[in-house]
Motif scaffolding. Structure first.
Motif, mmCIF file in Angstrom:
data_model
loop_
_atom_site.group_PDB
_atom_site.id
_atom_site.type_symbol
_atom_site.label_atom_id
_atom_site.label_comp_id
_atom_site.label_asym_id
_atom_site.label_seq_id
_atom_site.Cartn_x
_atom_site.Cartn_y
_atom_site.Cartn_z
ATOM 1 N N LEU A 188 0.822 -1.203 0.000
ATOM 2 C CA LEU A 188 0.000 0.000 0.000
ATOM 3 C C LEU A 188 0.860 1.258 0.000
ATOM 4 O O LEU A 188 0.534 2.242 -0.674
ATOM 5 C CB LEU A 188 -0.941 0.003 1.202
ATOM 6 N N SER A 189 1.970 1.242 0.714
ATOM 7 C CA SER A 189 2.838 2.421 0.790
ATOM 8 C C SER A 189 3.349 2.836 -0.586
ATOM 9 O O SER A 189 3.637 4.013 -0.822
ATOM 10 C CB SER A 189 4.023 2.148 1.719
ATOM 11 N N GLU A 190 3.487 1.866 -1.496
ATOM 12 C CA GLU A 190 4.005 2.156 -2.829
ATOM 13 C C GLU A 190 2.903 2.525 -3.809
ATOM 14 O O GLU A 190 3.187 2.860 -4.966
ATOM 15 C CB GLU A 190 4.810 0.957 -3.339
ATOM 16 N N GLU A 199 -1.763 5.057 6.783
ATOM 17 C CA GLU A 199 -2.298 4.932 8.134
ATOM 18 C C GLU A 199 -2.063 3.509 8.634
ATOM 19 O O GLU A 199 -2.458 2.540 7.992
ATOM 20 C CB GLU A 199 -3.791 5.254 8.142
ATOM 21 N N GLY A 200 -1.414 3.381 9.776
ATOM 22 C CA GLY A 200 -1.126 2.060 10.322
ATOM 23 C C GLY A 200 0.071 1.425 9.648
ATOM 24 O O GLY A 200 0.888 2.093 8.996
ATOM 25 N N SER A 201 0.177 0.118 9.795
ATOM 26 C CA SER A 201 1.301 -0.626 9.223
ATOM 27 C C SER A 201 1.114 -0.829 7.723
ATOM 28 O O SER A 201 -0.008 -0.853 7.220
ATOM 29 C CB SER A 201 1.426 -1.992 9.908
ATOM 30 N N ASP A 202 2.231 -0.982 7.034
ATOM 31 C CA ASP A 202 2.158 -1.267 5.608
ATOM 32 C C ASP A 202 1.522 -2.634 5.402
ATOM 33 O O ASP A 202 1.593 -3.519 6.281
ATOM 34 C CB ASP A 202 3.554 -1.222 4.993
ATOM 35 N N ARG A 203 0.922 -2.874 4.236
ATOM 36 C CA ARG A 203 0.209 -4.121 3.985
ATOM 37 C C ARG A 203 0.057 -4.354 2.483
ATOM 38 O O ARG A 203 0.244 -3.449 1.677
ATOM 39 C CB ARG A 203 -1.161 -4.098 4.660
ATOM 40 N N TRP A 204 -0.264 -5.610 2.138
ATOM 41 C CA TRP A 204 -0.491 -5.979 0.746
ATOM 42 C C TRP A 204 -1.900 -5.580 0.325
ATOM 43 O O TRP A 204 -2.847 -5.786 1.072
ATOM 44 C CB TRP A 204 -0.323 -7.482 0.542
ATOM 45 N N VAL A 205 -2.016 -5.037 -0.882
ATOM 46 C CA VAL A 205 -3.327 -4.697 -1.437
ATOM 47 C C VAL A 205 -3.370 -5.110 -2.908
ATOM 48 O O VAL A 205 -2.349 -5.459 -3.517
ATOM 49 C CB VAL A 205 -3.622 -3.188 -1.316
ATOM 50 N N ASP A 206 -4.565 -5.073 -3.472
ATOM 51 C CA ASP A 206 -4.795 -5.363 -4.881
ATOM 52 C C ASP A 206 -4.233 -4.194 -5.701
ATOM 53 O O ASP A 206 -4.739 -3.080 -5.638
ATOM 54 C CB ASP A 206 -6.311 -5.515 -5.099
ATOM 55 N N ALA A 207 -3.204 -4.448 -6.495
ATOM 56 C CA ALA A 207 -2.556 -3.382 -7.251
ATOM 57 C C ALA A 207 -3.471 -2.791 -8.317
ATOM 58 O O ALA A 207 -3.369 -1.603 -8.638
ATOM 59 C CB ALA A 207 -1.285 -3.914 -7.906
#
Length: 340
Positions: A188-190, A199-207
């Protein structure tokens, strides 16, 4: 001549194609050549002016935004299909956006596609987030449904970093037009615009969803390092032509659009008789007749998650993505060749 040019050689997306002993696959490939769009003045001069960060250099010059575009060479020897690309799209990319205001750079790359995929694995080799097929994602940056606000982007469905889900980053396939197809996941950060805070910790999302705001008219954008790529093939018929890819014909199986790095073909959203496939497995593929008239395992690009590949059915060629070398199947293959 070199072994890779000994059998067949094509030049894409422009130039007169030359081939020897053409097969059905080559005819589909030739169709992709003939449908390639012709460049014009930049579609988005205002956005292009905003992409002002000097990230390209002498060794990796900026990709052309109008014709003449770079060519993609496709050749075959006894073991591999070679797709030589510059990572540059053969069309206008001026409408893309990104956090660092960068432009796409030309980076020479030769992808190797196995002509004989390894026997399909029952479980598959994970690439995505492990999510079930879902409803269609927003169809590009022009859609009103594309999340752009801090609230919407931070609220996207996600998977924790460092957990059981370990998506494959980087290129996982290549299209006929030379554009790389990257995996479906991103951090998500990228994916956040420069003015949006994580917001919060970085995490995997649907690109496809998280990065839709970056997309140009062919649903492509840049990686953090400046490599142009796409994540999904949700093009309209008009986009297919402009993006240098063959269209679907009513009532027929979708044509070949590219190859996954495990050697299996990548086709559009239509199965036999022009209907959406109903029996795709967890990886996004199935065995059956293709547009080439052959019965074989192949993948389909669709409008719903995972859009293309959730996993590989066969072992990918390790040289196409440095992350592949750590896959158990790649290690076994290297050991059998005495490379470990």
């Amino acid at each position: 001549s070199s072994p890779r040019n000994a059998h067949r050689h094509l030049r894409l997306p422009s130039g007169e194609p030359r081939m020897a002993a053409p097969c059905l696959l080559d005819k589909v490939l030739l169709l992709g050549v003939l449908l390639t769009g012709v460049g014009a003045a930049p579609h988005c001069p205002g956005k292009l002016q905003q992409l002002s960060s000097p990230n390209c250099g002498v060794e990796d010059p900026e990709c052309p935004v109008e014709a003449p575009f770079h060519r993609t060479n496709i050749s075959v020897d006894g073991a591999f299909r070679y797709v030589e690309t510059s990572y540059c799209p053969p069309y206008d990319w001026s409408c893309l956006s990104n956090q660092k205001a960068r432009r796409p750079c030309a980076r020479k790359q030769t992808f190797k596609i196995p002509l004989e995929p390894t026997p399909p694995a029952a479980e598959g080799i994970p690439l995505g987030l492990g999510w079930p097929r879902a409803s269609p994602a927003p169809a590009g940056a022009a859609s009103a449904d594309v999340p752009t606000s801090a609230e919407a982007l931070n609220a996207l469905p996600s998977a924790a970093l460092g957990g059981d889900v370990r998506p494959m980053l980087g290129a996982i396939a290549v299209l006929l037009n030379g554009v790389a197809l990257n995996g479906v996941a991103t951090k998500l950060s990228e994916a956040l615009p420069a003015d949006v805070r994580l917001e919060g910790s970085d995490r995997w999302v649907d690109a496809v969803v998280a990065e839709a705001w970056m997309d140009d008219g062919c649903l492509g954008h840049l990686s953090g390092g400046g490599n142009y790529h796409t994540h999904a093939g949700r093009w309209s018929p008009e986009q297919r032509i402009a993006c240098g890819l063959p269209q679907d014909d009513a009532g027929q199986h979708s044509p070949l659009l590219g190859w996954a790095f495990d050697g299996h073909g990548l086709f559009g959203p239509q199965d036999a008789l022009g209907q959406p496939p109903t029996d795709l497995d967890a990886c996004g593929g199935h065995a059956g007749l293709t547009a080439t008239g052959e019965s074989q395992y192949h993948y389909h690009m669709t409008d719903v998650y995972p859009y293309a590949l959730e996993c590989y059915r066969s072992c990918p060629e390790p040289s196409n993505n440095f992350r592949f070398k750590d896959l158990p199947c790649a290690k076994r293959a290297a050991k059998s060749k005495g490379e470990l």
